[in-house]
Design an enzyme around this catalytic site. Structure first.
Site, PDB file in Angstrom:
ATOM      1  N   GLY A 256       0.741  -1.268   0.031  1.00  0.00           N
ATOM      2  CA  GLY A 256       0.141  -0.045   0.081  1.00  0.00           C
ATOM      3  C   GLY A 256       0.732   1.295  -0.037  1.00  0.00           C
ATOM      4  N   GLY A 258       0.543   5.860   0.821  1.00  0.00           N
ATOM      5  CA  GLY A 258      -0.145   6.943   1.271  1.00  0.00           C
ATOM      6  C   GLY A 258       0.557   8.200   1.146  1.00  0.00           C
ATOM      7  N   ASN A 259       0.129   9.089   1.546  1.00  0.00           N
ATOM      8  CA  ASN A 259       0.603  10.692   1.459  1.00  0.00           C
ATOM      9  C   ASN A 259       2.099  10.677   2.128  1.00  0.00           C
ATOM     10  OD1 ASN A 259      -1.680  11.422   0.323  1.00  0.00           O
ATOM     11  ND2 ASN A 259      -2.519  12.070   2.391  1.00  0.00           N
ATOM     12  N   SER A 262       5.076   4.527   1.751  1.00  0.00           N
ATOM     13  CA  SER A 262       4.295   3.044   1.175  1.00  0.00           C
ATOM     14  C   SER A 262       4.905   2.452   1.937  1.00  0.00           C
ATOM     15  CB  SER A 262       5.097   3.113  -0.383  1.00  0.00           C
ATOM     16  OG  SER A 262       6.449   2.870  -0.216  1.00  0.00           O
ATOM     17  N   VAL A 263       4.283   1.020   1.888  1.00  0.00           N
ATOM     18  CA  VAL A 263       4.452  -0.247   2.657  1.00  0.00           C
ATOM     19  C   VAL A 263       4.654  -1.262   1.588  1.00  0.00           C
ATOM     20  CG1 VAL A 263       3.750  -1.759   4.328  1.00  0.00           C
ATOM     21  CG2 VAL A 263       3.214   0.763   4.679  1.00  0.00           C
ATOM     22  N   LYS A 278       8.426  -0.253   5.720  1.00  0.00           N
ATOM     23  CA  LYS A 278       7.636   1.084   5.591  1.00  0.00           C
ATOM     24  C   LYS A 278       8.702   2.206   4.939  1.00  0.00           C
ATOM     25  CE  LYS A 278       4.558   4.089   8.075  1.00  0.00           C
ATOM     26  NZ  LYS A 278       3.925   4.086   9.292  1.00  0.00           N
ATOM     27  N   ASP A 374      -4.870   7.567  17.380  1.00  0.00           N
ATOM     28  CA  ASP A 374      -5.214   7.281  15.834  1.00  0.00           C
ATOM     29  C   ASP A 374      -5.770   5.867  15.652  1.00  0.00           C
ATOM     30  OD1 ASP A 374      -5.641   8.001  13.264  1.00  0.00           O
ATOM     31  OD2 ASP A 374      -3.568   7.459  12.482  1.00  0.00           O
TER      32      ASP A 374
END
Length: 589
Positions: A256, A258-259, A262-263, A278, A374
């Site tokens: 995946g 994101g902003n 990535s992973v 990550k 979170d």
């Protein structure tokens, strides 16, 4: 015989003082002792007659005096008669003040000036006594800059292999302070300061922050990021279990993005261990840098079965940080939810999940004074064994003893507690609120705040209504298409998000603060057409109490062993839960 006589004659000519060698005598069967002695003495005039008879009876003609016998048996030696003084070894001391130190520290008496000790020779077994002497200044003798090592008579009986250096003798036996050697060594270093010195290359370790040191005593986090070396690949900071190197990491697939990064799924080649890598892009803002260091610190210090395991991290020259952590092959809960039957989590799974989340929050707060801040389905991972683990501490905040509450405004808005939205102080109970909202979403299969309770709104305003936009996501999860979603996708593409824009976020925050807390009590499951589990509804209601002063903490909720968590610790649901996790794993493949 002739050859022997010739050799003896040649040897005799070399020594002129000796008489010539007489010819050999022919001895009879009964030789005369006097003749025999005369032939053996080479006819010398100064020879003293000796009796060959060993009997105690002496002949009257050949009697000798006792003094003559002693002189013959023990001949005198010049080496024995020589009276040479014992050897004296001059040793430099620290200073005159050091030599004038009383010797009472050595012998226990102020008048003692020497030490005697015994040394055994391993070869001959002879005990050799030695004396260490120092001139005493107490008796009026001026102290000099030397000390003497006195060895009795001779040192020929001392084994050379067992001889100890003088410095060691003075240091170990007499306990003298040899400061002169340190003085000379320091003087040598000062005089040779121009010599090249080898400086050890310093390596920056990102995550090796000792958990025993307080954050107040350590330096600030921002300078640590700025002082990172600009090397191509900095060494990976690892735990004691694995030794990681960036060249040993093989990327298998992307999980995946994101902003912030990535992973990906990787393989550690030396150990054949599968990990999750990550990659975080470093921003020039100090806030982003602080979040990165905070995440590394928390991961490095946390050791709990409910927290993701941390393996190490490294820094690349392209302004990215690589974090290696435990790989959970089932993924996050938001990826697992569509794979579940009826797109809903079973009740026994929700019990195991709630117990794991509350246990992880309890560990973070009681052990490290940390609130997650979170909690959402994206930040809870599951393994093929059904183990749930918390991850993504990027926006977590480590609390000190003096600061028990946080006053920052970060996190996902949909799962934020009312006290956070209002800007009030919040603590670990805020994570309890987020847990309750997540349980509603997993139990019903529909995100919270997605239902449009205002049915009186006009249809012409549904495109601009945040509730309808959120309802379009619910329809998408149920496999339906929404006209509003298609219109939004034309405008915003695949980056469509509910409550997008300032108006949508404002509507969401107003609903969280002003409306009643969400609940599943007295509601019917749209899939099973049955009411939800009674204990599940009661547990969610305890988590979603709007007044945080009344809301319970994670450890207080775990104390209820008779209702929602009954049988969880005893393993009543373990077999059924593991079977469900295996099905999810097969669906992932």
């Amino acid at each position: 015989m002739t050859r022997t006589t010739r050799i003896d004659t040649q040897e005799a000519t070399k020594h002129k003082d000796l008489p010539p060698v007489p010819s050999p005598l022919s001895l009879s069967s009964n030789p005369n002792p006097e003749c025999l002695m005369e032939s053996k003495s080479l006819g010398r005039k100064n020879f003293k007659k000796l009796s060959l008879d060993a009997s105690p009876v002496k002949s009257t003609s050949g009697s000798l005096r006792s003094s003559d016998m002693m002189s013959i048996k023990e001949p005198t030696s010049l080496r024995q008669k020589r009276q040479r003084p014992p050897p004296i070894l001059h040793l430099p001391t620290a200073s005159s003040s050091a030599t004038s130190t009383p010797t009472s520290n050595i012998t226990g008496s102020s008048s003692a000036s020497s030490i005697q000790f015994a040394q055994k020779s391993p070869g001959s077994g002879v005990i050799v006594s030695q004396t260490l002497s120092r001139p005493s200044s107490a008796g009026g003798i001026p102290s000099s800059g030397y000390s003497s090592l006195n060895v009795n008579q001779s040192n020929r009986n001392v084994d050379p292999d067992n001889v100890v250096s003088t410095d060691m003798i003075l240091n170990q036996i007499s306990n003298l302070d040899l400061t002169s050697m340190n003085h000379h060594r320091q003087h040598y270093q000062n005089s040779h300061h121009h010599l090249p010195t080898t400086n050890r290359k310093r390596q920056t370790v990102i995550s090796s922050i000792s958990p025993t040191k307080s954050s107040a005593a350590s330096s600030s986090l921002e300078p640590q990021i700025q002082s990172l070396p600009a090397s191509s690949q900095s060494p990976i900071a690892t735990t004691s279990s694995l030794k990681l190197n960036n060249k040993d990491l093989l990327t298998l697939k992307q999980l995946g993005s994101g902003n912030s990064g990535s992973v990906s799924k990787i393989l550690h080649i030396p150990t054949q261990k599968t990990m999750a890598k990550k990659i975080i892009h470093i921003d020039s803002k100090s806030v982003i840098q602080t979040q990165i260091i905070r995440e590394l610190r928390i991961l490095h210090e946390c050791h709990s079965p409910y927290i993701i395991e941390f393996y190490g991290a490294c820094l690349n020259n392209n302004n990215t940080i690589v974090i290696c952590m435990e790989y959970c092959n089932c993924g996050s809960l938001d990826k697992i939810l569509p794979l579940c039957e009826n797109k809903q989590f079973p009740t026994f799974v929700l019990k195991k999940l709630s117990f794991a989340i509350l246990s992880g929050l309890t560990y973070l707060y009681t052990t490290h004074k940390i609130i997650h801040r979170d909690i959402k389905p994206n930040n809870v991972l599951m393994t093929h064994k059904g183990e749930f683990k918390l991850c993504d501490f990027g926006v977590s905040r480590e609390l000190t003893n003096s600061l028990a509450m946080a006053d920052t405004f970060v996190g996902t808005s949909m799962y934020m507690s009312p006290e956070r939205i209002q800007g009030l102080d919040y603590g670990v109970k805020s994570d309890v609120w987020s847990t309750g909202l997540m349980l509603i979403e997993l139990a019903s299969g529909v995100p919270v705040w997605s239902e449009d309770d205002n049915n009186n709104d006009d249809d012409e305003d549904d495109e601009d209504d945040a509730y309808v936009r959120q309802g379009s996501i619910a329809a998408e999860r149920n496999g339906q298409n929404s006209p509003s979603r298609s219109r939004k996708n034309k405008q915003k593409g695949n980056g469509y998000n509910s409550y997008n824009g300032p108006e949508g976020i404002l509507d969401l925050l107003q609903r969280i603060v002003n409306e009643d807390a969400p609940t599943l009590t007295n509601k019917i499951n749209p899939v099973t057409k049955l009411p939800y589990d009674k204990y599940l509804c009661q547990f969610i209601d305890l988590c979603l109490i709007k007044d945080d002063s009344v809301r319970k903490t994670p450890w207080q909720l775990l104390e209820d062993k008779e209702h929602f968590f009954k049988g969880v610790e005893e393993g009543v649901y373990d077999k059924e839960h593991k079977s469900w996790a295996k099905k999810i794993r097969k669906c992932k493949v």
